[in-house]
Design an enzyme around this catalytic site. Structure first.
Site, PDB file in Angstrom:
ATOM      1  N   CYS A   1      -4.272   1.952  10.396  1.00 55.63           N
ATOM      2  CA  CYS A   1      -3.910   0.751  10.479  1.00 55.63           C
ATOM      3  C   CYS A   1      -3.262   0.690   9.027  1.00 55.63           C
ATOM      4  O   CYS A   1      -4.070   1.175   8.166  1.00 55.63           O
ATOM      5  CB  CYS A   1      -5.409  -0.287  10.235  1.00 55.63           C
ATOM      6  SG  CYS A   1      -5.093  -1.391   9.743  1.00 55.63           S
TER       7      CYS A   1
ATOM      8  N   CYS B   1      -5.496  -1.479   5.698  1.00 58.67           N
ATOM      9  CA  CYS B   1      -6.301  -0.152   4.869  1.00 58.67           C
ATOM     10  C   CYS B   1      -5.625   0.343   3.701  1.00 58.67           C
ATOM     11  O   CYS B   1      -4.858   0.147   3.789  1.00 58.67           O
ATOM     12  CB  CYS B   1      -6.839   0.577   6.552  1.00 58.67           C
ATOM     13  SG  CYS B   1      -8.034  -0.239   7.338  1.00 58.67           S
TER      14      CYS B   1
ATOM     15  N   HIS C   1     -12.074  -3.572   7.202  1.00 58.69           N
ATOM     16  CA  HIS C   1     -10.998  -4.238   8.227  1.00 58.69           C
ATOM     17  C   HIS C   1     -11.644  -4.646   9.123  1.00 58.69           C
ATOM     18  O   HIS C   1     -10.886  -5.518   9.527  1.00 58.69           O
ATOM     19  CB  HIS C   1     -11.223  -2.280   9.281  1.00 58.69           C
ATOM     20  CG  HIS C   1      -9.573  -2.647   9.912  1.00 58.69           C
ATOM     21  ND1 HIS C   1      -8.024  -2.864  10.245  1.00 58.69           N
ATOM     22  CD2 HIS C   1      -9.841  -2.601  11.701  1.00 58.69           C
ATOM     23  CE1 HIS C   1      -7.507  -2.948  10.853  1.00 58.69           C
ATOM     24  NE2 HIS C   1      -8.979  -2.487  12.386  1.00 58.69           N
TER      25      HIS C   1
ATOM     26  N   ASN D   1      -2.256 -16.549  11.052  1.00 60.46           N
ATOM     27  CA  ASN D   1      -2.279 -16.364  12.731  1.00 60.46           C
ATOM     28  C   ASN D   1      -3.450 -14.869  12.925  1.00 60.46           C
ATOM     29  O   ASN D   1      -3.736 -14.084  11.864  1.00 60.46           O
ATOM     30  CB  ASN D   1      -1.030 -15.762  12.679  1.00 60.46           C
ATOM     31  CG  ASN D   1       0.062 -16.467  13.115  1.00 60.46           C
ATOM     32  OD1 ASN D   1       0.510 -17.838  12.555  1.00 60.46           O
ATOM     33  ND2 ASN D   1       1.310 -16.468  12.571  1.00 60.46           N
TER      34      ASN D   1
ATOM     35  N   HIS E   1      -6.665  -6.071  11.094  1.00 62.29           N
ATOM     36  CA  HIS E   1      -6.938  -6.207   9.692  1.00 62.29           C
ATOM     37  C   HIS E   1      -6.505  -7.586   9.115  1.00 62.29           C
ATOM     38  O   HIS E   1      -6.198  -8.716   9.373  1.00 62.29           O
ATOM     39  CB  HIS E   1      -5.579  -5.309   8.694  1.00 62.29           C
ATOM     40  CG  HIS E   1      -7.104  -4.687   7.330  1.00 62.29           C
ATOM     41  ND1 HIS E   1      -7.670  -4.606   6.851  1.00 62.29           N
ATOM     42  CD2 HIS E   1      -7.535  -5.657   6.277  1.00 62.29           C
ATOM     43  CE1 HIS E   1      -8.283  -4.260   6.552  1.00 62.29           C
ATOM     44  NE2 HIS E   1      -7.578  -4.898   5.070  1.00 62.29           N
TER      45      HIS E   1
ATOM     46  N   HIS F   1      -5.529 -10.616   7.292  1.00 62.82           N
ATOM     47  CA  HIS F   1      -4.343 -11.475   5.730  1.00 62.82           C
ATOM     48  C   HIS F   1      -3.756 -12.072   6.207  1.00 62.82           C
ATOM     49  O   HIS F   1      -4.211 -12.760   7.606  1.00 62.82           O
ATOM     50  CB  HIS F   1      -3.260 -10.545   6.390  1.00 62.82           C
ATOM     51  CG  HIS F   1      -2.197  -9.731   7.972  1.00 62.82           C
ATOM     52  ND1 HIS F   1      -3.555  -9.514   9.041  1.00 62.82           N
ATOM     53  CD2 HIS F   1      -1.127  -9.762   7.487  1.00 62.82           C
ATOM     54  CE1 HIS F   1      -2.071  -9.519   9.890  1.00 62.82           C
ATOM     55  NE2 HIS F   1      -0.861  -9.991   9.946  1.00 62.82           N
TER      56      HIS F   1
ATOM     57  N   GLN G   1      -0.003 -14.250   5.570  1.00 66.22           N
ATOM     58  CA  GLN G   1       1.439 -14.888   4.929  1.00 66.22           C
ATOM     59  C   GLN G   1       1.698 -16.037   4.003  1.00 66.22           C
ATOM     60  O   GLN G   1       0.795 -16.778   4.584  1.00 66.22           O
ATOM     61  CB  GLN G   1       2.255 -14.321   6.733  1.00 66.22           C
ATOM     62  CG  GLN G   1       1.846 -13.262   7.292  1.00 66.22           C
ATOM     63  CD  GLN G   1       2.790 -13.089   8.314  1.00 66.22           C
ATOM     64  OE1 GLN G   1       3.524 -12.796   8.565  1.00 66.22           O
ATOM     65  NE2 GLN G   1       1.866 -13.785   9.435  1.00 66.22           N
TER      66      GLN G   1
END
Lengths: 334, 334
Positions: free
Chosen positions: A32, A35, A96, A136, A147, A149, A151
């Site tokens: 990933c 991470c 994660h 998303n 992971h 997150h 945007q």
């Protein structure tokens, strides 16, 4: 290559970003790139062994601050422009497998502060007219990295949907002398059937006109809260609390971590006056119609712009109400 | 239950059709409800042992001619209306595994005539303002039945996207004294790089402002062709030919039968004058970015309305040009 092209049949800019073809696609968890970088391990996007929340520029940006000039003509049918702007990635947690629902209220509150910071800094740029904060979540909506997150797209134009909403709110203000979002929220509260979470400063509801069965809008109640940067400490704390309750409700109702698109609507940063016209709110669009069936955007939606929904907002809101905890559950670590 | 609700933040109607939750979902081929009814077999939607093309009312309609009155108020924030209208299914062929690309030109030409017939009949209804002919093809765009078929939604309103297109074309006509679609097509032909199929009466091209990598628009060249019902016999024949070549090109380029949403844009049937403003054309949106990767509509598209595309129209058009046969391949049976 970052370029904008104007569609004269819809009056909208379309953004081209060809390097995005190469973006990382669903790597295994042990590789990933979001991470922390483990001592002796491969270097990830975050050159630290630990972090709480991290923000960095997207390596495959849809808009770029150094985009070059247009190769089309500036006028006529082939109007193009450089795809200037900024795309950032906001890592919610170093864990994660975390989700917003599993994070502590305190942690989410810090995330709200990060959003406010980014709105302020990106919005202050000359080339940025709209700071769009979104997430998303889940493969069903096309995520390429699991992971947790979100945007941020800092657009060089006000995008069509927030633009339309502001235009209609401006007409409404002119006609009625009051704010569209204030009156809409009052009507929802008065009706009550579609309310999902009532916080101290925020209200979450399935709107009367939801386009997705489990669509939920989270409105700031204060009319002068035009953007996430306007929130007081108390409001930020309450937003964290309301978000956590809503997302715990989503996951409890479905029995799994529900995919969604989260979209924040707020005031453009193009220097205009948006008092009484923009209102900070967050919209959630989960693609699921049921546990195993998705709502696809097909002919009617993408070809005609008319959404067809197979569940009534009153019914889905009732299911969500029953699933939302009155108090957030055990606070997990950050 | 068929109901419309108005979204005052976007100025759009959203349609609710709760019985659609029960619709048939990917039945095995031997239980296909769209195949002919075999002698002694279970009754399908078509009570005949054979057919060329068949049209029937959708059993799970998004709009219904007998929808009852609104349960919301007609004014204020909770504006609703009966979801009146008609939804039809158009079976392209009795062959379960046929596609438009595999059908003979003659067969597709007959299909064009069926579309024209339905446009005329549905458009003549008092409660129908827009006849939207479309096809959802492939599981990637959410089809629930594989048998080759398209659909027709006869809306009680002009839907947002064709409505916006017509509004902009009207402004363009006023400003320039010429038709938007005519000038746009002339510009595409003059540039030439994005043309995919040139027929006698129709031109297929990847528009300069494509939202999907392999989006193609098929335009009638004659300015007075406002709808599919306006096509002459020669034009219908040419449309069939151009469609077949385009779709053979799609399938040859990808090496499989390419999924897509097909959307027909044409004149509304609300009694207005659309000369020089509407132009009959068909838009194809394939979801594939590559053979195994799809374009998802996520945050930027569904939350902000801004499309991000990772391929330039000139590049994808060149690939399609190379894949389109100069003459349609062997004509398969009907």
């Amino acid at each position: 290559m970052n370029q904008l092209r104007l569609d004269p049949t819809r009056g909208e800019w379309v953004a081209y970003a060809t390097h995005r073809q190469e973006r990382t696609f669903l790597p295994p968890a042990e590789y990933c790139p979001l991470c922390p970088t483990k001592p002796g391990g491969f270097p990830t996007e975050v050159p630290r062994s630990s972090y709480e929340i991290a923000v960095f520029e997207n390596r495959f940006p849809s808009f770029s601050s150094d985009a070059e000039g247009p190769d089309g003509s500036p006028e006529g049918f082939f109007r193009s422009a450089p795809g200037r702007g900024v795309c950032e990635v906001v890592l919610y947690s170093e864990r994660h497998d975390a989700t917003l629902a599993s994070m502590s209220e305190r942690h989410i509150e810090n995330l709200v502060r990060v959003w406010a910071d980014r709105y302020g800094e990106l919005g202050a740029r000359e080339d940025v007219e709209y700071v769009f904060i979104f997430e998303n979540k889940g493969e069903a909506v096309g995520v390429t990295l699991h992971h947790p997150h979100g945007q941020i797209y800092a657009y060089p134009f006000v995008p069509p949907l927030p633009g339309r909403e502001i235009e209609l709110a401006r007409e409404y203000l002119k006609r009625n002398g009051s704010a569209l979002h204030t009156d809409l929220l009052a009507a929802e509260k008065s009706d009550g059937r579609r309310l999902v979470v009532e916080g101290e400063h925020f209200t979450a509801f399935v709107p009367f006109f939801a386009r997705y069965p489990y669509e939920v809008h989270v409105y700031a109640r204060r009319e002068s809260a035009l953007s996430v940067a306007d929130l007081s400490a108390g409001e930020s704390r309450d937003l964290a609390r309301v978000l956590k309750r809503l997302l715990l409700g989503y996951d409890a109702l479905f029995g799994f971590s529900l995919p969604y698109v989260m979209a924040m609507h707020q005031a453009p940063t193009d220097g205009g006056d948006y008092r009484g016209v923009a209102r900070f709110h967050i919209e959630f669009y989960p693609p699921n119609r049921t546990g195993d069936k998705l709502k696809y955007l097909a002919g009617s939606e993408v070809g005609a712009g008319a959404f067809i929904v197979d569940a009534l907002p009153e019914e889905t809101a009732a299911r969500l109400q029953a699933a939302v905890p009155s108090e957030p559950g055990t606070e997990e670590g950050t």
